[in-house]
Design a protein around this motif. Sequence first.
Motif, PDB file in Angstrom:
ATOM      1  N   ASP A  44      40.490 -10.806  -2.672  1.00 31.65           N
ATOM      2  CA  ASP A  44      41.521 -11.462  -3.468  1.00 31.65           C
ATOM      3  C   ASP A  44      42.781 -10.599  -3.479  1.00 31.65           C
ATOM      4  OD1 ASP A  44      42.477 -13.505  -5.261  1.00 31.65           O
ATOM      5  OD2 ASP A  44      42.198 -12.074  -6.893  1.00 31.65           O
ATOM      6  N   ILE A  45      43.930 -11.216  -3.666  1.00 35.59           N
ATOM      7  CA  ILE A  45      45.187 -10.473  -3.638  1.00 35.59           C
ATOM      8  C   ILE A  45      45.600  -9.987  -5.027  1.00 35.59           C
ATOM      9  CG2 ILE A  45      47.667 -10.658  -3.190  1.00 35.59           C
ATOM     10  CD1 ILE A  45      47.018 -12.449  -0.819  1.00 35.59           C
ATOM     11  N   ASP A  46      45.883 -10.922  -5.935  1.00 36.94           N
ATOM     12  CA  ASP A  46      46.449 -10.562  -7.237  1.00 36.94           C
ATOM     13  C   ASP A  46      45.386  -9.991  -8.165  1.00 36.94           C
ATOM     14  OD1 ASP A  46      49.243 -11.403  -6.860  1.00 36.94           O
ATOM     15  OD2 ASP A  46      48.347 -13.367  -6.581  1.00 36.94           O
ATOM     16  N   GLY A  47      45.644  -8.777  -8.643  1.00 39.11           N
ATOM     17  CA  GLY A  47      44.701  -8.090  -9.516  1.00 39.11           C
ATOM     18  C   GLY A  47      43.713  -7.234  -8.746  1.00 39.11           C
ATOM     19  N   THR A  48      43.696  -7.383  -7.408  1.00 37.51           N
ATOM     20  CA  THR A  48      42.785  -6.612  -6.561  1.00 37.51           C
ATOM     21  C   THR A  48      43.575  -5.717  -5.604  1.00 37.51           C
ATOM     22  OG1 THR A  48      41.208  -8.430  -6.678  1.00 37.51           O
ATOM     23  CG2 THR A  48      40.825  -6.783  -4.973  1.00 37.51           C
ATOM     24  N   LEU A  49      44.503  -6.310  -4.857  1.00 39.96           N
ATOM     25  CA  LEU A  49      45.408  -5.544  -3.981  1.00 39.96           C
ATOM     26  C   LEU A  49      46.757  -5.308  -4.649  1.00 39.96           C
ATOM     27  CD1 LEU A  49      44.913  -7.246  -0.496  1.00 39.96           C
ATOM     28  CD2 LEU A  49      43.978  -5.076  -1.287  1.00 39.96           C
ATOM     29  N   PHE A  50      47.284  -6.381  -5.254  1.00 37.85           N
ATOM     30  CA  PHE A  50      48.581  -6.320  -5.925  1.00 37.85           C
ATOM     31  C   PHE A  50      48.375  -6.322  -7.431  1.00 37.85           C
ATOM     32  CE2 PHE A  50      50.936  -9.010  -2.458  1.00 37.85           C
ATOM     33  CZ  PHE A  50      50.803  -7.981  -1.549  1.00 37.85           C
ATOM     34  N   GLU A  51      49.283  -5.669  -8.153  1.00 42.08           N
ATOM     35  CA  GLU A  51      49.272  -5.764  -9.610  1.00 42.08           C
ATOM     36  C   GLU A  51      49.432  -7.228  -9.996  1.00 42.08           C
ATOM     37  OE1 GLU A  51      52.183  -4.389 -13.183  1.00 42.08           O
ATOM     38  OE2 GLU A  51      51.785  -2.923 -11.607  1.00 42.08           O
TER      39      GLU A  51
ATOM     40  N   THR B  60      52.081 -15.642 -13.748  1.00 43.63           N
ATOM     41  CA  THR B  60      52.366 -17.005 -13.295  1.00 43.63           C
ATOM     42  C   THR B  60      52.912 -17.040 -11.873  1.00 43.63           C
ATOM     43  OG1 THR B  60      54.636 -16.965 -14.107  1.00 43.63           O
ATOM     44  CG2 THR B  60      52.928 -17.647 -15.669  1.00 43.63           C
ATOM     45  N   PHE B  61      52.827 -18.232 -11.264  1.00 41.26           N
ATOM     46  CA  PHE B  61      53.369 -18.415  -9.918  1.00 41.26           C
ATOM     47  C   PHE B  61      54.876 -18.168  -9.889  1.00 41.26           C
ATOM     48  CE2 PHE B  61      49.578 -21.317  -9.266  1.00 41.26           C
ATOM     49  CZ  PHE B  61      48.908 -20.413  -8.475  1.00 41.26           C
ATOM     50  N   SER B  62      55.588 -18.537 -10.972  1.00 46.36           N
ATOM     51  CA  SER B  62      57.034 -18.308 -10.991  1.00 46.36           C
ATOM     52  C   SER B  62      57.349 -16.813 -11.024  1.00 46.36           C
ATOM     53  CB  SER B  62      57.693 -19.031 -12.169  1.00 46.36           C
ATOM     54  OG  SER B  62      57.134 -18.606 -13.388  1.00 46.36           O
ATOM     55  N   ASN B  63      56.533 -16.011 -11.736  1.00 40.52           N
ATOM     56  CA  ASN B  63      56.731 -14.558 -11.724  1.00 40.52           C
ATOM     57  C   ASN B  63      56.502 -13.998 -10.328  1.00 40.52           C
ATOM     58  OD1 ASN B  63      57.265 -14.488 -14.449  1.00 40.52           O
ATOM     59  ND2 ASN B  63      55.262 -13.713 -15.035  1.00 40.52           N
ATOM     60  N   ILE B  64      55.480 -14.513  -9.657  1.00 39.69           N
ATOM     61  CA  ILE B  64      55.169 -14.059  -8.298  1.00 39.69           C
ATOM     62  C   ILE B  64      56.328 -14.376  -7.361  1.00 39.69           C
ATOM     63  CG2 ILE B  64      53.684 -14.497  -6.288  1.00 39.69           C
ATOM     64  CD1 ILE B  64      51.385 -14.912  -8.370  1.00 39.69           C
ATOM     65  N   ALA B  65      56.902 -15.568  -7.518  1.00 45.21           N
ATOM     66  CA  ALA B  65      57.982 -16.011  -6.635  1.00 45.21           C
ATOM     67  C   ALA B  65      59.257 -15.207  -6.847  1.00 45.21           C
ATOM     68  CB  ALA B  65      58.250 -17.499  -6.857  1.00 45.21           C
ATOM     69  N   LEU B  66      59.439 -14.646  -8.046  1.00 44.13           N
ATOM     70  CA  LEU B  66      60.705 -13.992  -8.380  1.00 44.13           C
ATOM     71  C   LEU B  66      60.667 -12.469  -8.357  1.00 44.13           C
ATOM     72  CD1 LEU B  66      61.741 -16.302 -11.352  1.00 44.13           C
ATOM     73  CD2 LEU B  66      62.624 -16.343  -9.001  1.00 44.13           C
ATOM     74  N   SER B  67      59.493 -11.869  -8.317  1.00 45.12           N
ATOM     75  CA  SER B  67      59.421 -10.411  -8.397  1.00 45.12           C
ATOM     76  C   SER B  67      58.744  -9.820  -7.163  1.00 45.12           C
ATOM     77  CB  SER B  67      58.661  -9.999  -9.657  1.00 45.12           C
ATOM     78  OG  SER B  67      57.335 -10.460  -9.602  1.00 45.12           O
ATOM     79  N   GLU B  68      59.021  -8.538  -6.918  1.00 44.15           N
ATOM     80  CA  GLU B  68      58.354  -7.843  -5.824  1.00 44.15           C
ATOM     81  C   GLU B  68      56.942  -7.468  -6.244  1.00 44.15           C
ATOM     82  OE1 GLU B  68      60.434  -4.444  -4.351  1.00 44.15           O
ATOM     83  OE2 GLU B  68      61.749  -5.686  -3.122  1.00 44.15           O
ATOM     84  N   SER B  69      56.024  -7.550  -5.316  1.00 44.10           N
ATOM     85  CA  SER B  69      54.638  -7.170  -5.582  1.00 44.10           C
ATOM     86  C   SER B  69      54.496  -5.657  -5.546  1.00 44.10           C
ATOM     87  CB  SER B  69      53.711  -7.795  -4.542  1.00 44.10           C
ATOM     88  OG  SER B  69      53.781  -9.198  -4.608  1.00 44.10           O
ATOM     89  N   THR B  70      53.589  -5.144  -6.386  1.00 41.93           N
ATOM     90  CA  THR B  70      53.284  -3.719  -6.432  1.00 41.93           C
ATOM     91  C   THR B  70      51.852  -3.517  -5.967  1.00 41.93           C
ATOM     92  OG1 THR B  70      54.770  -3.452  -8.324  1.00 41.93           O
ATOM     93  CG2 THR B  70      53.139  -1.704  -7.939  1.00 41.93           C
ATOM     94  N   LEU B  71      51.682  -2.664  -4.972  1.00 40.97           N
ATOM     95  CA  LEU B  71      50.354  -2.367  -4.450  1.00 40.97           C
ATOM     96  C   LEU B  71      49.586  -1.507  -5.450  1.00 40.97           C
ATOM     97  CD1 LEU B  71      49.082  -3.165  -1.741  1.00 40.97           C
ATOM     98  CD2 LEU B  71      49.809  -0.974  -0.838  1.00 40.97           C
ATOM     99  N   LEU B  72      48.330  -1.830  -5.680  1.00 36.97           N
ATOM    100  CA  LEU B  72      47.489  -1.076  -6.611  1.00 36.97           C
ATOM    101  C   LEU B  72      46.991   0.218  -5.965  1.00 36.97           C
ATOM    102  CD1 LEU B  72      45.554  -4.054  -8.177  1.00 36.97           C
ATOM    103  CD2 LEU B  72      47.121  -2.504  -9.368  1.00 36.97           C
TER     104      LEU B  72
ATOM    105  N   THR C 267      42.264 -13.770   0.194  1.00 31.11           N
ATOM    106  CA  THR C 267      42.205 -15.040  -0.520  1.00 31.11           C
ATOM    107  C   THR C 267      43.110 -14.963  -1.737  1.00 31.11           C
ATOM    108  OG1 THR C 267      40.329 -14.367  -1.896  1.00 31.11           O
ATOM    109  CG2 THR C 267      39.818 -15.457   0.202  1.00 31.11           C
ATOM    110  N   THR C 268      43.622 -16.119  -2.144  1.00 32.74           N
ATOM    111  CA  THR C 268      44.506 -16.149  -3.305  1.00 32.74           C
ATOM    112  C   THR C 268      44.595 -17.555  -3.883  1.00 32.74           C
ATOM    113  OG1 THR C 268      46.737 -15.622  -4.105  1.00 32.74           O
ATOM    114  CG2 THR C 268      46.578 -16.500  -1.869  1.00 32.74           C
ATOM    115  N   ALA C 269      44.834 -17.599  -5.181  1.00 30.08           N
ATOM    116  CA  ALA C 269      45.094 -18.874  -5.848  1.00 30.08           C
ATOM    117  C   ALA C 269      46.572 -19.252  -5.722  1.00 30.08           C
ATOM    118  CB  ALA C 269      44.704 -18.791  -7.323  1.00 30.08           C
TER     119      ALA C 269
ATOM    120  N   GLY D  56      45.673 -21.087  -2.015  1.00 30.28           N
ATOM    121  CA  GLY D  56      45.418 -22.288  -2.801  1.00 30.28           C
ATOM    122  C   GLY D  56      43.987 -22.463  -3.272  1.00 30.28           C
ATOM    123  N   ILE D  57      43.205 -21.372  -3.322  1.00 32.25           N
ATOM    124  CA  ILE D  57      41.838 -21.513  -3.808  1.00 32.25           C
ATOM    125  C   ILE D  57      41.847 -21.531  -5.336  1.00 32.25           C
ATOM    126  CG2 ILE D  57      40.853 -20.444  -1.749  1.00 32.25           C
ATOM    127  CD1 ILE D  57      40.314 -17.958  -3.388  1.00 32.25           C
ATOM    128  N   SER D  58      40.786 -21.983  -5.915  1.00 28.74           N
ATOM    129  CA  SER D  58      40.681 -22.123  -7.358  1.00 28.74           C
ATOM    130  C   SER D  58      40.848 -20.786  -8.070  1.00 28.74           C
ATOM    131  CB  SER D  58      39.313 -22.717  -7.693  1.00 28.74           C
ATOM    132  OG  SER D  58      39.035 -22.575  -9.059  1.00 28.74           O
TER     133      SER D  58
END
Length: 114
Positions: free
Chosen positions: A7-14, A18-30, A50-52, A78-80
């Motif tokens: 999974d990406i968010d919370g596993t690879l990236f901080e 929300t999706f709008s936060n993801i669209a507007l901010s840079e990702s931070t690697l954990l 994988t990612t939702a 687009g996974i659950s």
Amino acid sequence: MKTLFIDIDGTLFEHNGTFSNIALSESTLLPNAREKMDEWCSKEYRIILTTARRESLRNRTESELQRLGVPYDCLIMGISKGQRVVINDRRPSGDDTAFAINIDRDTGLGGVEV
């Protein structure tokens, strides 16, 4: 050779929420994420991310992965957001061919061994 579904968010990236936060901010690697990904890549594991995140965020997500130097073979979007279940057959020897590792959100991959 192993296939890793990561999974990406919370596993690879901080996790940004929300999706709008993801669209507007840079990702931070954990912590230890890139090092673990490089290790698994050097062992020739197949890495499937994988990612939702919605498909409409594919270009943004791929750009962030490239910017942060995250190696992968395939990106499934687009996974659950709910539970993810892997169903696989057991070898005739009785060896399991699938298992799951759950980590606490935003802790990174440092202690993960596969």
